[in-house]
Design a protein around this motif. Structure first.
Motif, short mmCIF file in Angstrom:
data_model
loop_
_atom_site.label_atom_id
_atom_site.label_comp_id
_atom_site.label_asym_id
_atom_site.label_seq_id
_atom_site.Cartn_x
_atom_site.Cartn_y
_atom_site.Cartn_z
N ASN A 67 33.36 55.73 53.23
CA ASN A 67 34.79 55.69 53.54
C ASN A 67 35.62 54.78 52.63
O ASN A 67 36.73 54.40 52.96
N VAL A 68 35.09 54.40 51.48
CA VAL A 68 35.90 53.71 50.47
C VAL A 68 36.01 54.68 49.30
O VAL A 68 34.99 55.13 48.78
N TYR A 69 37.25 55.01 48.96
CA TYR A 69 37.45 55.99 47.90
C TYR A 69 38.20 55.31 46.75
O TYR A 69 39.40 55.04 46.88
N PRO A 70 37.52 55.02 45.64
CA PRO A 70 38.06 54.13 44.61
C PRO A 70 39.40 54.55 44.01
O PRO A 70 40.15 53.70 43.57
N TRP A 71 39.69 55.85 43.98
CA TRP A 71 40.93 56.26 43.30
C TRP A 71 42.14 56.27 44.24
O TRP A 71 43.24 56.58 43.83
N ARG A 72 41.93 55.97 45.52
CA ARG A 72 43.08 55.90 46.42
C ARG A 72 43.84 54.61 46.15
O ARG A 72 43.27 53.61 45.73
N LYS A 73 45.14 54.65 46.39
CA LYS A 73 45.97 53.52 46.01
C LYS A 73 46.51 52.74 47.19
O LYS A 73 47.40 51.91 47.04
N ASP A 74 46.03 53.00 48.41
CA ASP A 74 46.59 52.30 49.56
C ASP A 74 46.01 50.88 49.67
O ASP A 74 45.04 50.53 49.02
N GLU A 75 46.64 50.08 50.54
CA GLU A 75 46.29 48.67 50.67
C GLU A 75 44.85 48.48 51.11
O GLU A 75 44.14 47.61 50.62
N GLN A 76 44.42 49.34 52.02
CA GLN A 76 43.07 49.18 52.57
C GLN A 76 42.02 49.35 51.46
O GLN A 76 41.07 48.58 51.37
N THR A 77 42.22 50.37 50.63
CA THR A 77 41.27 50.61 49.53
C THR A 77 41.26 49.42 48.58
O THR A 77 40.21 48.98 48.13
N LYS A 78 42.46 48.90 48.28
CA LYS A 78 42.54 47.75 47.37
C LYS A 78 41.73 46.58 47.92
O LYS A 78 41.00 45.93 47.19
N LYS A 79 41.89 46.35 49.24
CA LYS A 79 41.15 45.25 49.87
C LYS A 79 39.64 45.47 49.74
O LYS A 79 38.89 44.56 49.39
N GLU A 80 39.23 46.70 50.05
CA GLU A 80 37.80 47.00 50.02
C GLU A 80 37.23 46.80 48.62
O GLU A 80 36.15 46.25 48.44
N ILE A 81 38.00 47.26 47.61
CA ILE A 81 37.53 47.15 46.23
C ILE A 81 37.44 45.67 45.84
O ILE A 81 36.49 45.25 45.18
N GLU A 82 38.46 44.90 46.27
CA GLU A 82 38.44 43.47 45.98
C GLU A 82 37.20 42.81 46.57
O GLU A 82 36.59 41.95 45.96
N LYS A 83 36.88 43.23 47.79
CA LYS A 83 35.71 42.68 48.47
C LYS A 83 34.44 42.96 47.64
O LYS A 83 33.61 42.08 47.44
N LEU A 84 34.36 44.19 47.12
CA LEU A 84 33.21 44.56 46.30
C LEU A 84 33.12 43.67 45.06
O LEU A 84 32.06 43.23 44.67
N TYR A 85 34.31 43.44 44.47
CA TYR A 85 34.39 42.61 43.27
C TYR A 85 33.92 41.20 43.55
O TYR A 85 33.15 40.61 42.81
N LYS A 86 34.45 40.67 44.68
CA LYS A 86 34.17 39.29 45.05
C LYS A 86 32.66 39.10 45.20
O LYS A 86 32.06 38.17 44.66
N ASN A 87 32.06 40.01 45.93
CA ASN A 87 30.62 39.92 46.13
C ASN A 87 29.86 39.97 44.82
O ASN A 87 28.88 39.29 44.63
N LEU A 88 30.38 40.77 43.91
CA LEU A 88 29.74 40.93 42.61
C LEU A 88 29.70 39.59 41.88
O LEU A 88 28.68 39.17 41.36
N HIS A 89 30.87 38.89 41.87
CA HIS A 89 30.95 37.63 41.14
C HIS A 89 30.13 36.54 41.82
O HIS A 89 29.50 35.74 41.17
N GLU A 90 30.15 36.55 43.17
CA GLU A 90 29.34 35.56 43.88
C GLU A 90 27.87 35.74 43.55
O GLU A 90 27.15 34.77 43.35
N GLY A 91 27.46 36.98 43.47
CA GLY A 91 26.07 37.27 43.11
C GLY A 91 25.71 36.69 41.77
O GLY A 91 24.63 36.13 41.57
N VAL A 92 26.63 36.77 40.82
CA VAL A 92 26.37 36.26 39.46
C VAL A 92 26.26 34.74 39.49
O VAL A 92 25.38 34.16 38.88
N LYS A 93 27.20 34.11 40.28
CA LYS A 93 27.20 32.64 40.33
C LYS A 93 25.88 32.09 40.88
O LYS A 93 25.35 31.12 40.38
#
Lengths: 198, 409
Positions: A170-196
């Motif tokens: 239920n996360v669709y990367p090409w959608r532009k609504d606020e919810q998708t943006k939040k979800e994508i940000e969450k994915l990003y955040k986890n990615l960077h934390e993993g690297v740290k």
């Protein structure tokens, strides 16, 4: 030489591409006669290129969702089209799908690019498959399912194509609504934390 | 092998494998040596380039598009620039149209020669790999001489090109073209008359005309099956409309269309020759004038920002049609939507009918014959229900080489 195999014949042609050729204006008229007001808009764009100023044509059409399947059927009967790709725009309340066809290829400088836009509501993003007419549409339809959350009705193979299996549902990367943006940000955040942590 | 009770078993190939220069995953259903069914998995190099691009301005996207593919580093920015030019109604100067043809065709020669080397390597003919890649070096040298770099050329911009070809550059171009003309006969002799090539490639990996059309195949793959489809000839773009590009189908040389691997070799070789002629024509007919319509980038970006509209750019890459779609909303500099469709994206489905019924040893050459490029879109484990064993990349390549040797005996 024993391994030489007998295989299906290559040059057999059953799909007929029409010999009769319509001009861009006639193509638009053909569909307008058939579907009347269901063709919401049709625009012919001509541009020239090179020293000899030869012309190439783009037709941009917007059609109603209710006639979509019928439209494809008529297009295939007119001439067998080449489906380049289906693109998607998130317009807020609707998702617009743009099917980029090209027709009359194989004739020197006669090709017409036909771009057909269909809007589907975001609350019920459903569209019928065109794989029964153009089997090559499968890849692009599968991509639209996972990237834009379109439900393609009757698709022969509904698995994911590009996204990995562990990508959240239920996360669709090409959608532009606020919810998708939040979800994508969450994915990003986890990615960077993993690297740290490493 | 005696424990196997199933009549068919699965053979996954990829995602990393020498026949596939980039990651893709095949799952084969095998009956003995014969391929019964194929399933393809993509996405191992999906880098979210389109999503990234929607957060960049069009000038930045040109350089991003250039990095979609390491080989087609001209056609992707070209398709993107054409999409923006169509969406915002920017007219390209005539000279730039001709310069685009020259760079596009140089890339086609480099790509087809690279492919020819890989195809020879796949059937264990490594001397030909060195021959073709030696020739490829010449064209890369010329590209470096004209643009400053071998692969990522950064030659294109919206509304034109960034570097001109000056009169003092012409002798070097002519010299390289002469080298290709002199060596072309040798190349076509090696590929088309060699007994081993014929044995491995004729009647192998057949794609029928119907399948090519229905599965939306593009490029040399479609043309080898007799589908006349070449964007350079179908619609006028850049200066191709002036140069009369013909469809290169295998019947031009042999009088018949078989749609097999051998036909794909013929098509690509004919296209190398065609490209040499096109470059010559383009250089002879090149008009003088500007090379870019708007050299001031802030002004250009400001214009694009104010324009709302959508456009597509189609371009014939060495592997087939590439299409980019952009939409601008008239408020933002960044495109609202950017969609890239590379040629391999369209050539994935045709793999299935091509591989069905072939042997395991033919997988490398059949897969390579489409010239797959996964970034635009190893090891092998053989698993059956009871037993698991590995077939590494060397072994699979060895199988292919052994088949060639066996045929040569």
């Amino acid at each position: 030489m024993a391994e030489k195999k007998t295989k299906k014949k290559a040059a057999e042609k059953t799909v007929e591409t029409s010999n009769k050729q319509l001009s861009p204006e006639e193509v638009v008229k053909y569909f307008k006669d058939k579907f009347d007001t269901k063709i919401k808009s049709a625009e012919i764009k001509k541009r020239v290129t090179g020293s000899k100023k030869k012309e190439f044509v783009n037709i941009w059409m917007k059609i109603d969702k209710s006639i979509f399947k019928n439209f494809i059927e008529h297009l295939c009967n007119l001439t067998y089209p080449h489906l380049a790709v289906c693109c998607g725009n998130d317009m807020g309340k609707e998702i617009e799908l743009v099917y980029n066809f090209s027709i009359y290829y194989g004739k020197h400088l006669q090709e017409i690019s036909l771009n057909v836009g269909v809007e589907v509501p975001k609350s019920k993003p459903e569209i019928e498959t065109i794989c029964d007419w153009i089997p090559g549409a499968l890849i692009t339809e599968r991509e639209k399912q996972e990237m834009l959350g379109i439900k393609v009705i009757g698709i022969p193979d509904s698995r994911r194509l590009f996204l990995p299996d562990d990508f959240p549902e239920n996360v669709y990367p090409w959608r532009k609504d606020e919810q998708t943006k939040k979800e994508i940000e969450k994915l990003y955040k986890n990615l960077h934390e993993g690297v740290k942590k490493k | 092998m005696s424990e196997i009770t199933k009549t068919t078993y699965q053979l996954p190939i990829g995602p990393i494998h020498p026949a596939l220069k980039e990651p893709v995953m095949f799952k084969f259903e095998i009956d003995g040596e014969k391929i019964v069914d194929v399933d393809i998995e993509l996405g191992h190099v999906h880098r979210a380039i389109e999503w990234t691009g929607m957060h960049r301005n069009p000038i930045q996207i040109i350089y991003l598009a250039e990095r979609i593919c390491g080989i087609c580093s001209f056609v992707h920015p070209m398709a993107f620039c054409r999409a923006v030019e169509n969406a915002c109604d920017i007219q390209v100067p005539e000279r730039a149209d001709y310069l685009r043809v020259v760079h596009g065709e140089l890339e086609r020669i480099a790509s087809h020669l690279l492919w020819a080397g890989v195809a020879a390597h796949e059937i264990g003919f490594d001397t030909v790999l060195f021959l073709t890649w030696e020739m490829r070096e010449k064209v890369l040298d010329l590209i470096e001489y004209l643009t400053g770099n071998r692969v990522t050329k950064a030659i294109l911009t919206i509304g034109g090109v960034r570097r001109d070809i000056k009169p003092e550059n012409i002798p070097k171009i002519k010299e390289t073209l002469k080298y290709f003309k002199d060596n072309y006969k040798k190349l076509s002799h090696v590929f088309l008359d060699d007994k081993t090539f014929k044995m491995r490639c004729m009647g192998c990996g057949i794609l029928t005309y119907d399948d090519a059309l229905k599965l939306c195949a593009v490029g040399p793959l479609a043309r080898a099956s007799g589908v006349k489809k070449d964007v350079r000839s179908d619609q006028p773009y850049a200066a191709y409309g002036d140069l009369d590009v013909d469809y290169m189908t295998p019947d031009k040389l042999t009088g018949e269309v078989n749609g097999d691997v051998y036909d794909r070799i013929i098509v690509r070789l004919l296209e190398v020759k065609q490209s040499i002629e096109l470059i010559e024509k383009a250089i002879d007919q090149m008009p003088s004038g500007d090379i870019v319509s708007e050299p001031k980038i802030p002004k250009l970006l400001n214009y694009i920002k104010k324009t709302a509209g959508e456009g597509i750019g189609r371009d014939e890459a060495p592997r087939g049609e590439v299409i980019h779609y952009v939409k601008f909303d008239g408020e933002n500099e960044n495109p609202f939507t950017w969609k890239v469709r590379a040629s391999t994206y369209a050539n994935v489905l045709p793999w299935i009918p091509m591989l069905k019924g072939e042997q395991i040893a033919d997988i490398p050459i059949v897969a390579a014959s489409t010239d797959p490029c996964m970034s635009c879109t190893n090891r092998v484990t053989v698993i059956d229900k009871n037993k698991k064993y590995m077939l590494d990349k060397e072994q699979l390549h060895k199988l292919s080489v052994e088949k060639t040797r066996r045929l040569m005996r």
